[in-house]
Design a protein around this motif. Structure first.
Motif, PDB file in Angstrom:
ATOM      1  N   ASP A  48      -0.895  -4.003  16.898  1.00 29.90           N
ATOM      2  CA  ASP A  48      -0.521  -5.342  16.386  1.00 29.90           C
ATOM      3  C   ASP A  48       0.139  -5.233  15.017  1.00 29.90           C
ATOM      4  N   PHE A  49      -0.501  -4.458  14.137  1.00 31.79           N
ATOM      5  CA  PHE A  49      -0.011  -4.380  12.756  1.00 31.79           C
ATOM      6  C   PHE A  49       1.363  -3.709  12.698  1.00 31.79           C
ATOM      7  N   LEU A  50       1.556  -2.709  13.570  1.00 27.57           N
ATOM      8  CA  LEU A  50       2.855  -2.023  13.584  1.00 27.57           C
ATOM      9  C   LEU A  50       3.921  -2.903  14.226  1.00 27.57           C
ATOM     10  N   SER A  51       3.576  -3.493  15.374  1.00 27.31           N
ATOM     11  CA  SER A  51       4.616  -4.227  16.110  1.00 27.31           C
ATOM     12  C   SER A  51       5.056  -5.490  15.365  1.00 27.31           C
ATOM     13  N   VAL A  60       0.829  -1.212   0.000  1.00 25.63           N
ATOM     14  CA  VAL A  60       0.000   0.000   0.000  1.00 25.63           C
ATOM     15  C   VAL A  60       0.861   1.258   0.000  1.00 25.63           C
ATOM     16  N   ASN A  61       0.537   2.132  -0.962  1.00 27.24           N
ATOM     17  CA  ASN A  61       1.314   3.365  -1.074  1.00 27.24           C
ATOM     18  C   ASN A  61       0.424   4.612  -1.129  1.00 27.24           C
ATOM     19  N   THR A  62      -0.850   4.396  -1.488  1.00 22.50           N
ATOM     20  CA  THR A  62      -1.786   5.527  -1.561  1.00 22.50           C
ATOM     21  C   THR A  62      -3.067   5.146  -0.827  1.00 22.50           C
ATOM     22  N   VAL A  63      -3.908   6.140  -0.604  1.00 24.19           N
ATOM     23  CA  VAL A  63      -5.206   5.878   0.049  1.00 24.19           C
ATOM     24  C   VAL A  63      -5.997   4.855  -0.767  1.00 24.19           C
ATOM     25  N   GLU A  64      -5.949   4.983  -2.101  1.00 24.23           N
ATOM     26  CA  GLU A  64      -6.734   4.097  -2.984  1.00 24.23           C
ATOM     27  C   GLU A  64      -6.268   2.639  -2.897  1.00 24.23           C
ATOM     28  N   CYS A  79       3.731  -5.438   9.879  1.00 26.28           N
ATOM     29  CA  CYS A  79       2.883  -5.714   8.699  1.00 26.28           C
ATOM     30  C   CYS A  79       2.527  -4.438   7.960  1.00 26.28           C
ATOM     31  N   VAL A  80       2.377  -3.337   8.696  1.00 23.98           N
ATOM     32  CA  VAL A  80       2.140  -2.059   8.035  1.00 23.98           C
ATOM     33  C   VAL A  80       3.041  -1.020   8.709  1.00 23.98           C
ATOM     34  N   THR A  81       3.296   0.047   7.989  1.00 26.33           N
ATOM     35  CA  THR A  81       4.073   1.146   8.570  1.00 26.33           C
ATOM     36  C   THR A  81       3.089   2.157   9.163  1.00 26.33           C
ATOM     37  N   ALA A  82       3.637   3.110   9.934  1.00 21.62           N
ATOM     38  CA  ALA A  82       2.772   4.142  10.522  1.00 21.62           C
ATOM     39  C   ALA A  82       2.080   4.924   9.405  1.00 21.62           C
ATOM     40  N   ARG A  83       2.785   5.156   8.300  1.00 22.77           N
ATOM     41  CA  ARG A  83       2.194   5.920   7.198  1.00 22.77           C
ATOM     42  C   ARG A  83       1.034   5.125   6.561  1.00 22.77           C
ATOM     43  N   GLN A  84       1.254   3.822   6.382  1.00 27.81           N
ATOM     44  CA  GLN A  84       0.178   2.995   5.805  1.00 27.81           C
ATOM     45  C   GLN A  84      -1.029   2.966   6.741  1.00 27.81           C
ATOM     46  N   GLY A  85      -0.738   2.970   8.054  1.00 30.04           N
ATOM     47  CA  GLY A  85      -1.829   3.007   9.037  1.00 30.04           C
ATOM     48  C   GLY A  85      -2.639   4.271   8.891  1.00 30.04           C
ATOM     49  N   TRP A 123      -5.766   0.939  -0.481  1.00 31.67           N
ATOM     50  CA  TRP A 123      -6.486   0.201   0.563  1.00 31.67           C
ATOM     51  C   TRP A 123      -7.841  -0.288   0.084  1.00 31.67           C
ATOM     52  N   LEU A 124      -8.153  -0.044  -1.227  1.00 31.11           N
ATOM     53  CA  LEU A 124      -9.394  -0.604  -1.796  1.00 31.11           C
ATOM     54  C   LEU A 124      -9.148  -2.008  -2.330  1.00 31.11           C
ATOM     55  N   ASN A 125      -7.887  -2.378  -2.389  1.00 32.37           N
ATOM     56  CA  ASN A 125      -7.519  -3.650  -3.015  1.00 32.37           C
ATOM     57  C   ASN A 125      -7.662  -4.813  -2.014  1.00 32.37           C
ATOM     58  N   PRO A 126      -8.628  -5.742  -2.269  1.00 32.94           N
ATOM     59  CA  PRO A 126      -8.852  -6.830  -1.305  1.00 32.94           C
ATOM     60  C   PRO A 126      -7.598  -7.677  -1.058  1.00 32.94           C
ATOM     61  N   ALA A 127      -6.774  -7.859  -2.123  1.00 28.22           N
ATOM     62  CA  ALA A 127      -5.573  -8.697  -1.943  1.00 28.22           C
ATOM     63  C   ALA A 127      -4.598  -8.028  -0.964  1.00 28.22           C
ATOM     64  N   ALA A 128      -4.508  -6.696  -1.036  1.00 24.71           N
ATOM     65  CA  ALA A 128      -3.601  -5.976  -0.128  1.00 24.71           C
ATOM     66  C   ALA A 128      -4.103  -6.078   1.308  1.00 24.71           C
ATOM     67  N   ILE A 129      -5.424  -5.993   1.454  1.00 22.14           N
ATOM     68  CA  ILE A 129      -6.022  -6.102   2.801  1.00 22.14           C
ATOM     69  C   ILE A 129      -5.786  -7.497   3.371  1.00 22.14           C
ATOM     70  N   LYS A 130      -6.070  -8.498   2.526  1.00 21.21           N
ATOM     71  CA  LYS A 130      -5.956  -9.882   3.005  1.00 21.21           C
ATOM     72  C   LYS A 130      -4.511 -10.184   3.414  1.00 21.21           C
ATOM     73  N   GLU A 131      -3.583  -9.691   2.624  1.00 25.76           N
ATOM     74  CA  GLU A 131      -2.167  -9.990   2.917  1.00 25.76           C
ATOM     75  C   GLU A 131      -1.761  -9.467   4.305  1.00 25.76           C
ATOM     76  N   VAL A 132      -2.194  -8.242   4.642  1.00 27.25           N
ATOM     77  CA  VAL A 132      -1.740  -7.715   5.946  1.00 27.25           C
ATOM     78  C   VAL A 132      -2.427  -8.459   7.102  1.00 27.25           C
ATOM     79  N   PHE A 133      -3.678  -8.889   6.878  1.00 27.35           N
ATOM     80  CA  PHE A 133      -4.345  -9.667   7.940  1.00 27.35           C
ATOM     81  C   PHE A 133      -3.679 -11.035   8.099  1.00 27.35           C
ATOM     82  N   GLU A 134      -3.293 -11.654   6.977  1.00 31.22           N
ATOM     83  CA  GLU A 134      -2.620 -12.959   7.065  1.00 31.22           C
ATOM     84  C   GLU A 134      -1.269 -12.822   7.754  1.00 31.22           C
ATOM     85  N   ALA A 135      -0.533 -11.797   7.343  1.00 31.56           N
ATOM     86  CA  ALA A 135       0.812 -11.618   7.917  1.00 31.56           C
ATOM     87  C   ALA A 135       0.706 -11.348   9.419  1.00 31.56           C
TER      88      ALA A 135
END
Ligand SMILES: CCCCCCCC/C=C\CCCCCCCCCC(=O)SCCNC(=O)CCNC(=O)[C@H](O)C(C)(C)COP(=O)(O)OP(=O)(O)OC[C@H]1O[C@@H](n2cnc3c(N)ncnc32)[C@H](O)[C@@H]1OP(=O)(O)O
Ligand SMILES: Cc1cc2nc3c(=O)[nH]c(=O)nc-3n(C[C@H](O)[C@H](O)[C@H](O)COP(=O)(O)OP(=O)(O)OC[C@H]3O[C@@H](n4cnc5c(N)ncnc54)[C@H](O)[C@@H]3O)c2cc1C
Length: 670
Positions: A576-579, A477-481, A582-588, A483-495
């Motif tokens: 959880d996601f930061l520690s 994830v690099n832009t607000v948009e 899985c995501v950076t503070a900016r992605q959050g 986060w509309l991508n289901p594959a990107a969402i699923k990947e961070v939840f899996e990780a």
């Protein structure tokens, strides 16, 4: 002034409905699962709403005795209508659901019958179910005791086989072995499946189920040796107090040997214990079944609360513009949206995962019938985990919906206090939620260790097989948009789920023993289990969106809700996601930005999205959640139903109020 003087028949929410950007009928089908499901539910809901016996608007004002009697009346009337109208099982279940009053019939159908189906032999099923289906007997599920609920292996009631008479002697040896909690036991049930320690030939073989008759079928009095009663009032007015949860002590009560449920294990005429070649966990099968149904209950309860809060939020106005313009609908406040719309999204998410869980349960049951037990551990983990996460989230959300409705939400006539009180115990019954999450964690730890030894996991843990990638991947994830991508969402939840589970496994391996490590790490394990369960819910929502979904704009709205569900979890569990990296503070913060945009897009559709739940005003039971939005007339009308308003001058005035006032007046004149 009559309530009608303050409002007409107009639809106060018509403006809200006009802004919807999707086909509400299509959404009703997506919610219910099929056109047929919408049609049957509508018919049963209307049948209940139009029958005066099923009125419930004064329920919270009844005494416990009156409420209990009202529950008996409703249950008997429901059965009469079921027979008269030749209702199918599906219709009869919906009828019971829309009557919306917990009672002994719940335990009879949801636990007693399934326990016999799951644990009884064909012969036993034929004998007992024939009577149960016709309501010639009323049954409950008597497992929990005063001293033990979660620890089923710790139950103390004994069933000692006496070969001289071919009977079991059922006994409560201690105070703590008293059966305590079973619904319907207190005053109604004639029979129960009682769980007790089986003792034969001097050996304790652990917990087994036994069918016991508790009360006479002639005059309903308890049978000799059985002491039985209600355990007392429970949280909230109305609410779960319609249920006669009971206490029972057994004093050497004899039952024939063939009343032990013998599908999983048998005791022969000579007293030999024989175990069938099936896993002993099947004894817990009824709990798996019921946990699955509780997920569906949770989505229903949550959607009711959300429906009330959304409709009321569209009617309620507070503060205007400085220039003296019209006041603002509270639903337009961004804070209101950020508190409420995640619940709206969760209601849909829980509904879809509940539909999937029902499929999973059916699939496992079919496999068990052909002696394939391989999917049982996963079914246990999924039902335990989803029951836990959905009921906890639902109880919290109902409480928050009360606050979202301000002061009026605290009134019984809002429907929210009762909804909360009825659904809060779902966090405890059928397994305390923390205890169940620890079961999920145990399953995850086993799976991690299997992955480490090269075994490919399947089903809901298949993602763990992708360990090489998920342990080191960085979100794209690099832009607000993005986060509309289901594959990107699923990947961070899996990780996130995998990394939390692996962290726990690594830390446990450093402990002196597996058991000590598990105990020490249990708070982290519970969080890892929650992360895994949330991944399942997100995944099933995404998969739902890949199905054919008919109706203009329906899929688009569901995509937005799916986004809200996933992104609000990222926001809530950002730690959880930061520690776990899985995501950076900016992605959050991009996720949070996307969330704000989604709330704005959902806002014009909010009322239509709750209309799609298709609830009658009777079922909602809320002055604030009425379909027509005529909230103030309804609140005003409901207030006058309170017994305190039966007289203008209250009872007690002559004894307590008048003398006090007179005395104070006299004193002031001195
Ligand atoms: C406004 C008004 C509205 C009105 C609305 C009306 C509608 C009302 C709403 C709903 C009505 C619905 C009606 C529902 C009513 C429900 C009433 C509630 C009834 C009850 O509560 S019944 C009692 C339930 N009790 C429990 O759940 C107890 C919880 N404890 C356990 O389950 C177990 O003891 C344990 C799992 C915690 C531990 O068991 P134990 O044997 O000690 O286990 P372990 O060593 O941990 O595990 C051994 C082994 O077994 C596996 N396993 C455990 N459980 C299961 C299972 N169920 N299935 C399959 N396998 C299981 C476990 O994983 C271990 O496996 P392993 O050895 O690791 O491979
Ligand atoms: C409304 C209602 C209806 C019910 N109906 C029925 C019924 O019909 N039939 C029936 O048999 N039972 C029924 N029950 C009982 C119910 O199943 C139990 O209450 C439930 O299983 C929890 O057990 P407990 O009460 O012993 O809680 P406990 O196990 O005593 O829990 C107390 C606390 O200890 C914690 N805890 C317990 N064990 C552990 C552990 N290993 N690790 C960490 N923390 C732990 C729990 O998280 C909880 O916070 C009902 C209960 C309620 C509230």
């Amino acid at each position: 002034m009559a309530a009608a003087d303050w409002g007409g028949k107009a639809d106060h929410l018509a403006g809200e409905r006009a802004t919807a950007q999707f086909d509400v009928d299509g959404m009703k089908v997506a919610w219910a699962g099929s056109r047929h499901a919408v049609e049957v539910a509508d018919r049963m809901a209307c049948l209940v709403a139009s029958d005066p016996v099923f009125r419930k608007d004064t329920r919270t004002m009844l005494s416990r005795k009156e409420l209990f009697k009202d529950t008996l009346k409703k249950a008997a009337h429901a059965w009469k209508r079921t027979v008269e109208l030749h209702l199918t099982e599906e219709e009869a279940n919906l009828l019971r659901l829309y009557i919306d009053q917990p009672g002994y019939v719940d335990l009879h159908w949801v636990m007693f019958v399934p326990a016999i189906k799951g644990q009884g032999t064909e012969e036993q099923q034929k004998k007992w179910l024939t009577m149960a289906y016709k309501f010639q007997i009323i049954g409950t599920y008597a497992q929990t005791e005063l001293g033990h609920g979660s620890n089923v292996q710790g139950l103390e009631t004994t069933a000692t086989f006496d070969p001289s008479t071919d009977e079991f002697i059922m006994h409560s040896p201690t105070l703590t072995s008293s059966k305590w909690w079973p619904g319907g036991l207190g005053k109604t049930s004639t029979h129960a499946v009682v769980y007790a320690r089986l003792i034969t030939e001097g050996k304790d073989y652990g917990i087994h189920g036994f069918i016991m008759q508790l009360r006479s079928l002639d005059d309903h009095s308890p049978l000799p040796g059985i002491t039985i009663g209600d355990i007392g009032g429970k949280f909230g007015s109305g609410a779960y107090n319609s249920m006669d949860n009971g206490v029972m002590r057994l004093d050497h009560v004899r039952i024939p040997r063939d009343q032990m449920l013998m599908r999983l294990a048998q005791v022969t005429r000579e007293g030999k214990y024989v175990h069938s070649d099936v896993p002993k966990q099947l004894l817990y099968g009824t709990m798996v079944y019921v946990r699955q149904t509780i997920v569906a209950d949770a989505s229903r309860a949550l959607s009711r609360a959300v429906c009330i809060a959304v409709r009321y939020g569209a009617i309620r106005k507070q503060f205007g513009s400085k220039a003296g313009g019209p006041e603002t609908q509270v639903l337009n406040y961004k804070t209101q949206q950020s508190r409420l719309f995640p619940f709206l999204a969760s209601a849909y998410a829980f509904r879809f995962v509940g539909q999937w869980l029902k499929w999973l349960y059916t699939d496992v049951t079919q496999k068990l019938e052909s002696k394939d037990f391989s999917t049982l551990p996963e079914a246990h983990a999924c039902t335990a985990g989803l029951k836990s996460v959905t009921t906890s989230a639902t109880a919290d959300a109902i409480e928050e919906c009360q606050k979202l409705c301000g002061g009026h939400g605290y009134l019984n006539s809002s429907g929210l206090p009762e909804l909360f009180a009825v659904n809060l115990p779902a966090c405890t019954y059928e397994g305390d939620n923390v205890v169940l999450l620890l079961q999920v964690a145990r399953f995850l730890m086993k799976t991690v260790s299997q992955v480490a030894s090269g075994k490919q996991p399947v089903g809901t843990t298949a993602y763990m097989g992708n360990i090489q990638h998920l342990m080191q991947c960085k979100s794209v994830v690099n832009t607000v948009e993005d986060w509309l991508n289901p594959a990107a969402i699923k990947e961070v939840f899996e990780a996130r789920a995998l990394r939390m589970a692996v962290n726990c496994a690594q830390n446990i391996s450093k402990a002196p023993s597996q058991e000590e490590g598990f105990s020490e790490l249990s708070p982290d394990l519970v969080e890892a289990a929650v992360a895994h369960v949330q991944l399942i819910i997100v995944t099933k929502f995404i998969e739902k969106l890949q199905e054919d979904i008919l109706g203009h704009g329906v899929k688009e709205q569901l995509q937005k809700l799916c986004g809200i569900y996933a992104l609000h979890l990222i926001h809530k569990h950002l730690g959880d996601f930061l520690s776990t990296g899985c995501v950076t503070a900016r992605q959050g913060s991009l996720a949070n930005e996307r969330l704000g945009k989604l709330y704005a897009q959902v806002r014009p559709n909010a009322v239509a999205l709750v209309d799609a739940f298709d609830y009658t005003d009777h079922y909602l039971g809320s002055a604030l959640g009425r379909y027509d939005g005529d909230v103030y007339s309804a609140l005003y009308k409901e207030a006058w139903k309170d017994p305190l308003n039966e007289t203008v001058v209250p009872d007690g005035y002559q004894e307590h109020l008048r003398p006090l006032l007179k005395q104070q007046l006299k004193l002031s004149r001195l």
